[in-house]
Enzyme design. Structure first.
Site, PDB file in Angstrom:
ATOM      1  CG  HIS A 163       0.515  14.503  -0.345  1.00 28.93           C
ATOM      2  ND1 HIS A 163       0.670  15.628  -0.002  1.00 28.93           N
ATOM      3  CD2 HIS A 163       1.248  13.594   0.177  1.00 28.93           C
ATOM      4  CE1 HIS A 163       1.955  15.391   0.673  1.00 28.93           C
ATOM      5  NE2 HIS A 163       2.326  14.254   0.739  1.00 28.93           N
ATOM      6  CB  SER A 220       6.273  14.261  -0.905  1.00 26.56           C
ATOM      7  OG  SER A 220       5.960  13.134  -0.010  1.00 26.56           O
TER       8      SER A 220
HETATM    9  P1  NAD Z   1       9.362   4.055   1.719  1.00 28.63           P
HETATM   10  O1  NAD Z   1      10.766   4.108   1.428  1.00 28.63           O
HETATM   11  O2  NAD Z   1       9.085   3.870   3.243  1.00 28.63           O
HETATM   12  O3  NAD Z   1       8.598   2.717   0.909  1.00 28.63           O
HETATM   13  C1  NAD Z   1       8.702   2.800  -0.333  1.00 28.63           C
HETATM   14  C2  NAD Z   1       8.211   1.420  -0.923  1.00 28.63           C
HETATM   15  O4  NAD Z   1       8.243   1.484  -2.293  1.00 28.63           O
HETATM   16  C3  NAD Z   1       9.652   0.490  -0.515  1.00 28.63           C
HETATM   17  O5  NAD Z   1       8.840  -0.602   0.197  1.00 28.63           O
HETATM   18  C4  NAD Z   1      10.037   0.110  -2.085  1.00 28.63           C
HETATM   19  O6  NAD Z   1      10.334  -1.329  -2.019  1.00 28.63           O
HETATM   20  C5  NAD Z   1       8.831   0.130  -2.734  1.00 28.63           C
HETATM   21  N1  NAD Z   1       8.950   0.170  -4.258  1.00 28.63           N
HETATM   22  C6  NAD Z   1      10.127   0.590  -4.905  1.00 28.63           C
HETATM   23  N2  NAD Z   1       9.908   0.423  -6.325  1.00 28.63           N
HETATM   24  C7  NAD Z   1       9.130  -0.096  -6.333  1.00 28.63           C
HETATM   25  C8  NAD Z   1       8.213  -0.792  -7.388  1.00 28.63           C
HETATM   26  N3  NAD Z   1       8.889  -0.810  -8.550  1.00 28.63           N
HETATM   27  N4  NAD Z   1       7.037  -1.405  -7.513  1.00 28.63           N
HETATM   28  C9  NAD Z   1       6.547  -1.401  -6.141  1.00 28.63           C
HETATM   29  N5  NAD Z   1       7.073  -0.973  -5.077  1.00 28.63           N
HETATM   30  C10 NAD Z   1       8.109  -0.373  -5.217  1.00 28.63           C
HETATM   31  O7  NAD Z   1       8.885   5.465   1.282  1.00 28.63           O
HETATM   32  P2  NAD Z   1       7.484   6.161   1.724  1.00 28.63           P
HETATM   33  O8  NAD Z   1       7.760   7.057   3.087  1.00 28.63           O
HETATM   34  O9  NAD Z   1       6.356   5.035   2.202  1.00 28.63           O
HETATM   35  O10 NAD Z   1       7.117   7.211   0.398  1.00 28.63           O
HETATM   36  C11 NAD Z   1       6.199   6.468  -0.430  1.00 28.63           C
HETATM   37  C12 NAD Z   1       5.584   7.818  -1.404  1.00 28.63           C
HETATM   38  O11 NAD Z   1       4.763   8.533  -0.295  1.00 28.63           O
HETATM   39  C13 NAD Z   1       6.591   8.746  -1.871  1.00 28.63           C
HETATM   40  O12 NAD Z   1       6.445   9.045  -2.872  1.00 28.63           O
HETATM   41  C14 NAD Z   1       6.871   9.887  -0.759  1.00 28.63           C
HETATM   42  O13 NAD Z   1       7.197  11.118  -1.242  1.00 28.63           O
HETATM   43  C15 NAD Z   1       5.175   9.776  -0.241  1.00 28.63           C
HETATM   44  N6  NAD Z   1       4.798  10.565   1.011  1.00 28.63           N
HETATM   45  C16 NAD Z   1       5.775  10.210   2.107  1.00 28.63           C
HETATM   46  C17 NAD Z   1       5.721  10.620   3.209  1.00 28.63           C
HETATM   47  C18 NAD Z   1       6.402  10.478   4.569  1.00 28.63           C
HETATM   48  O14 NAD Z   1       6.386  11.099   5.448  1.00 28.63           O
HETATM   49  N7  NAD Z   1       7.293   9.501   4.390  1.00 28.63           N
HETATM   50  C19 NAD Z   1       4.354  11.466   3.540  1.00 28.63           C
HETATM   51  C20 NAD Z   1       3.420  11.457   2.386  1.00 28.63           C
HETATM   52  C21 NAD Z   1       3.988  11.050   1.147  1.00 28.63           C
END
Ligand code: NAD
Length: 284
Positions: free
Chosen positions: A141, A120
């Site tokens: 993204h 993000s």
């Molecule tokens: P989340 O907390 O829902 O999920 C993150 C996942 O990553 C978890 O299931 C965790 O177990 C896994 N993980 C951690 N370490 C790992 C590893 N070494 N290998 C594989 N998997 C691993 O988070 P999210 O909201 O899905 O966010 C993920 C990414 O997307 C982040 O970089 C975030 O900034 C980005 N993002 C989030 C949003 C949002 O609205 N939440 C929107 C766009 C982008």
């Protein structure tokens, strides 16, 4: 390069499972990696629920749902990424963690694989420095919830080559998304504009300007936003919101991005929003 058919997604959280779903709906074979079976199970259940809703609404036929599910292979072993043409990292928003993940990807990925990150806010150029071939590295993204949101913000790092950029733009469009390119800068465009608004809403709550419900209602009815900023923060994840604000604050060096102390308090308490069933609101 030939059209992308074999995709890897790292992280089965709310973004990872959504990204896996849209690629599978688009007929691509997806390997989805997370750290343990529980995370993968939750991810697959979310995909099943999301596809089920599309079937209920008549937007998808039951056989298409079955087909999409069969195209996602969940697992914990990074070796399954070895034949992937495109690998998208969508793990927790943390630079050190992402660096470690790209170390593992370096060992297994094909030399010509495109490596993308769904970060993000973290610098694409910084993350690119940790892969085998920075020319094949890019920001892809997606927005939350991935199956419903139209935009993919595409961010080139300093060394990203034209072939990689064009392949990612074409792939996003082929999934029915609208890719929009921007430059590598903290928070890119989407979160540089969105997060200060969310942070300000949290400050308003912190200072007792209004209740959470009133803040959200004012922004929905007054600005025609489909969702209020505090409900949106709960949807994004308060830990992710805090990480993004910390990157904006540190990398742009401007105090206007200082995360609200109330946000820090919620994250410290483990109230991360919808994913923990408690944030600014409670969820059943
Ligand atoms: P989340 O907390 O829902 O999920 C993150 C996942 O990553 C978890 O299931 C965790 O177990 C896994 N993980 C951690 N370490 C790992 C590893 N070494 N290998 C594989 N998997 C691993 O988070 P999210 O909201 O899905 O966010 C993920 C990414 O997307 C982040 O970089 C975030 O900034 C980005 N993002 C989030 C949003 C949002 O609205 N939440 C929107 C766009 C982008």
């Amino acid at each position: 390069m030939a059209a992308i058919q074999r995709v890897g997604v790292i992280g089965a959280g709310q973004m990872g499972n959504g990204i896996a779903q849209v690629f599978a709906q688009g007929g691509r074979h997806v390997v989805m990696i997370d750290v343990n079976d529980a995370a993968l199970k939750r991810g697959m259940e979310t995909v099943q629920k999301s596809l089920g809703k599309l079937v209920e609404k008549g937007k998808l036929q039951p056989p298409q749902m079955g087909n999409a599910l069969s195209l996602i292979a969940p697992g914990t072993d990074y070796a399954a990424l070895k034949d992937r043409q495109l690998i998208i990292e969508a793990a927790t928003e943390n630079l050190d963690l992402k660096r470690k993940i790209f170390e593992q990807v370096k060992v297994v990925a094909a030399d010509d694989a495109i490596i993308a990150t769904n970060t993000s806010s973290i610098s694409i150029t910084t993350l690119a420095a940790g892969v085998k071939n920075p020319a094949r590295f890019i920001g892809m993204h997606f927005m939350n919830p991935v199956p419903l949101m139209q935009l993919v913000e595409v961010i080139r790092g300093l060394d990203t080559d034209d072939g990689t950029f064009n392949a990612v733009m074409e792939t996003a469009a082929a999934l029915g998304k609208t890719p929009v390119a921007c430059n590598d800068s903290p928070g890119f465009v989407s979160n540089r504009v969105l997060l200060p608004m969310i942070n300000e809403a949290i400050f308003a709550l912190h200072e007792g300007v209004a209740s959470a419900e009133a803040i959200d209602q004012i922004m929905k009815l007054g600005m025609n936003h489909p969702i209020g900023p505090l409900a949106l923060a709960d949807l994004i994840g308060l830990d992710t919101c805090l990480s993004i604000l910390e990157v904006l604050h540190r990398d742009l060096g401007d105090s206007k991005y200082r995360p609200c102390p109330l946000l820090r308090k919620y994250v410290a308490a483990g109230h991360l929003g919808r994913k923990t069933k408690r944030g600014f609101y409670k969820y059943e």
